[in-house]
Design an enzyme around this catalytic site. Structure first.
Site, short mmCIF file in Angstrom:
data_model
loop_
_atom_site.label_atom_id
_atom_site.label_comp_id
_atom_site.label_asym_id
_atom_site.label_seq_id
_atom_site.Cartn_x
_atom_site.Cartn_y
_atom_site.Cartn_z
N GLY A 32 0.79 -1.23 0.00
CA GLY A 32 0.00 0.00 0.00
C GLY A 32 0.82 1.28 0.00
N ASN A 49 4.46 4.04 9.76
CA ASN A 49 3.32 3.86 8.85
C ASN A 49 2.49 2.60 9.15
OD1 ASN A 49 2.02 4.06 5.96
ND2 ASN A 49 2.99 2.04 6.04
N TYR A 97 -10.05 2.46 15.40
CA TYR A 97 -9.04 2.95 14.45
C TYR A 97 -8.91 4.48 14.56
CZ TYR A 97 -6.95 4.35 10.02
OH TYR A 97 -6.14 4.94 9.08
N LYS A 116 -5.65 6.81 15.72
CA LYS A 116 -5.04 7.82 14.85
C LYS A 116 -5.12 9.21 15.47
CE LYS A 116 -3.49 5.17 11.67
NZ LYS A 116 -2.07 5.17 11.30
N1 LIG Z 1 -5.61 4.18 2.73
C1 LIG Z 1 -6.25 5.15 3.37
O1 LIG Z 1 -7.35 5.58 2.99
C2 LIG Z 1 -5.64 5.77 4.62
C3 LIG Z 1 -6.20 6.95 5.11
C4 LIG Z 1 -5.65 7.54 6.25
C5 LIG Z 1 -4.55 6.97 6.87
N2 LIG Z 1 -4.02 5.82 6.36
C6 LIG Z 1 -2.86 5.26 7.06
O2 LIG Z 1 -1.80 5.07 6.13
C7 LIG Z 1 -1.00 3.96 6.55
C8 LIG Z 1 -0.88 2.96 5.40
O3 LIG Z 1 -2.16 2.48 5.09
P1 LIG Z 1 -2.49 1.62 3.79
O4 LIG Z 1 -3.71 2.19 3.21
O5 LIG Z 1 -1.29 1.45 2.95
O6 LIG Z 1 -2.92 0.22 4.46
P2 LIG Z 1 -2.16 -1.17 4.58
O7 LIG Z 1 -2.97 -1.98 5.53
O8 LIG Z 1 -1.91 -1.74 3.23
O9 LIG Z 1 -0.75 -0.77 5.20
C9 LIG Z 1 -0.35 -1.05 6.52
C10 LIG Z 1 0.91 -1.88 6.50
O10 LIG Z 1 1.27 -2.17 7.85
C11 LIG Z 1 1.62 -3.55 7.95
N3 LIG Z 1 1.42 -4.00 9.32
C12 LIG Z 1 0.26 -4.29 9.95
N4 LIG Z 1 0.49 -4.67 11.20
C13 LIG Z 1 1.83 -4.58 11.40
C14 LIG Z 1 2.68 -4.83 12.50
N5 LIG Z 1 2.20 -5.26 13.70
N6 LIG Z 1 4.02 -4.62 12.36
C15 LIG Z 1 4.52 -4.20 11.17
N7 LIG Z 1 3.76 -3.98 10.08
C16 LIG Z 1 2.44 -4.16 10.19
C17 LIG Z 1 0.71 -4.24 6.94
O11 LIG Z 1 1.17 -5.53 6.58
C18 LIG Z 1 0.74 -3.23 5.80
O12 LIG Z 1 1.85 -3.45 4.97
C19 LIG Z 1 -1.67 3.40 7.80
O13 LIG Z 1 -1.07 3.96 8.94
C20 LIG Z 1 -3.10 3.89 7.68
O14 LIG Z 1 -3.75 3.97 8.91
C21 LIG Z 1 -4.54 5.20 5.25
#
Ligand SMILES: NC(=O)c1ccc[n+]([C@@H]2O[C@H](COP(=O)([O-])OP(=O)(O)OC[C@H]3O[C@@H](n4cnc5c(N)ncnc54)[C@H](O)[C@@H]3O)[C@@H](O)[C@H]2O)c1
Length: 255
Positions: free
Chosen positions: A18, A91, A161, A165
């Protein structure tokens, strides 16, 4: 032209999928040596391999950010391989790859609440604790935490969640105060709804497209929309900026 992060070493937690993967690619493109610290070991190694094949310095490490020993091993491995740690992008989160229930507040289980806080909040704290001694000894460091637009706007579901955050906002300001004397900057990026899923189904695409209506800039947000803010907070361009949160959402949350 030299990249803006030439000679720097950056750890990206959750960098195997992601948006984190997009951070890893962009930071490497700017010249940083990259550590992909990720619970999904295959994904960590795959991203590291992709970067190495493109001529960048990178390693992938299985890391569980909610486990103190695991993040300490992460910091030791980064130091052993690259000799310093300049940037930590906190992240990793329970979000899409490790999924959460989008349930109402009274249907979330105690177990899921605790796991959410353990990864998203405690994991951010533990990873920061693991790298700060190294940054202190260098007299330089950049910690970039990832919050969410939902922490500023609220959301009609998944209160665990959103609460995790929202806590990142206070964590960022407090840690910035505590480590400023060591010349370590701590900032935060709050992404809007981003099409980060690797194989999104129609429901996901519909949800991400619906967010367009709330924005000044009328299009779907992609992981690449976030990488410029990360490079800014990781680079010398932000050396006198700390404790700040930058919302990157196309003008949905105007604060
Ligand atoms: N996509 C969105 O709409 C959005 C919006 C706001 C914030 N975010 C934030 O952006 C960041 C990335 O989100 P994303 O959309 O790529 O989602 P995602 O779930 O693909 O990315 C999160 C990553 O963290 C890893 N992960 C989970 N638990 C873990 C652990 N215990 N130790 C190490 N790694 C771990 C997952 O395997 C994944 O690769 C996150 O912090 C998310 O909260 C995303």
């Amino acid at each position: 032209m030299a990249g803006r992060l030439e000679g720097r070493v950056a750890i990206i937690t959750g960098g195997g999928h992601g948006i984190g993967r997009a951070y890893a690619l962009r930071l490497a493109h700017e010249g940083a040596s990259v550590v992909v610290a990720e619970i999904d070991e295959r994904a960590a190694l795959a991203v590291a391999q992709e970067l190495q094949s493109a001529g960048h310095q990178a390693i992938g490490l299985r890391t569980d950010v909610s486990d103190k020993n695991s993040v300490e091993r992460m910091a030791q491995a980064a130091l052993a391989r690259f000799g310093r740690i300049d940037v930590l992008v906190n992240n990793a989160a329970i979000f899409a790859t490790v999924p959460m229930s989008r349930a109402p507040f009274d249907e979330i289980t105690v177990d899921e609440w605790d796991r959410m806080m353990g990864v998203n909040l405690k994991g951010t704290w533990l990873a920061s604790c693991a790298v700060i001694p190294v940054m202190r000894s260098q007299g330089y460091g950049k910690i970039i935490n990832i919050s969410s637009g939902t922490a500023l706007k609220g959301s009609p579901s998944r209160i665990h969640y959103v609460s995790s955050k929202a806590a990142i906002l206070g964590f960022t300001k407090t840690l910035a105060n505590e480590v400023g004397r060591d010349n370590i900057c701590v900032n935060c990026v709050a992404p809007g709804s981003t099409l980060s899923e690797e194989n999104p189904d129609d429901g996901i695409v519909k949800m991400r497209t619906a967010a367009t209506a709330t924005r000044a800039l009328k299009r779907v947000q992609t992981p690449e929309d976030l990488t410029g803010a990360i490079v800014f907070f990781a680079s010398a361009d932000s050396d006198f900026i700390t404790g700040q949160t930058l919302v990157v959402d196309g003008g949905s949350c105007l604060h």
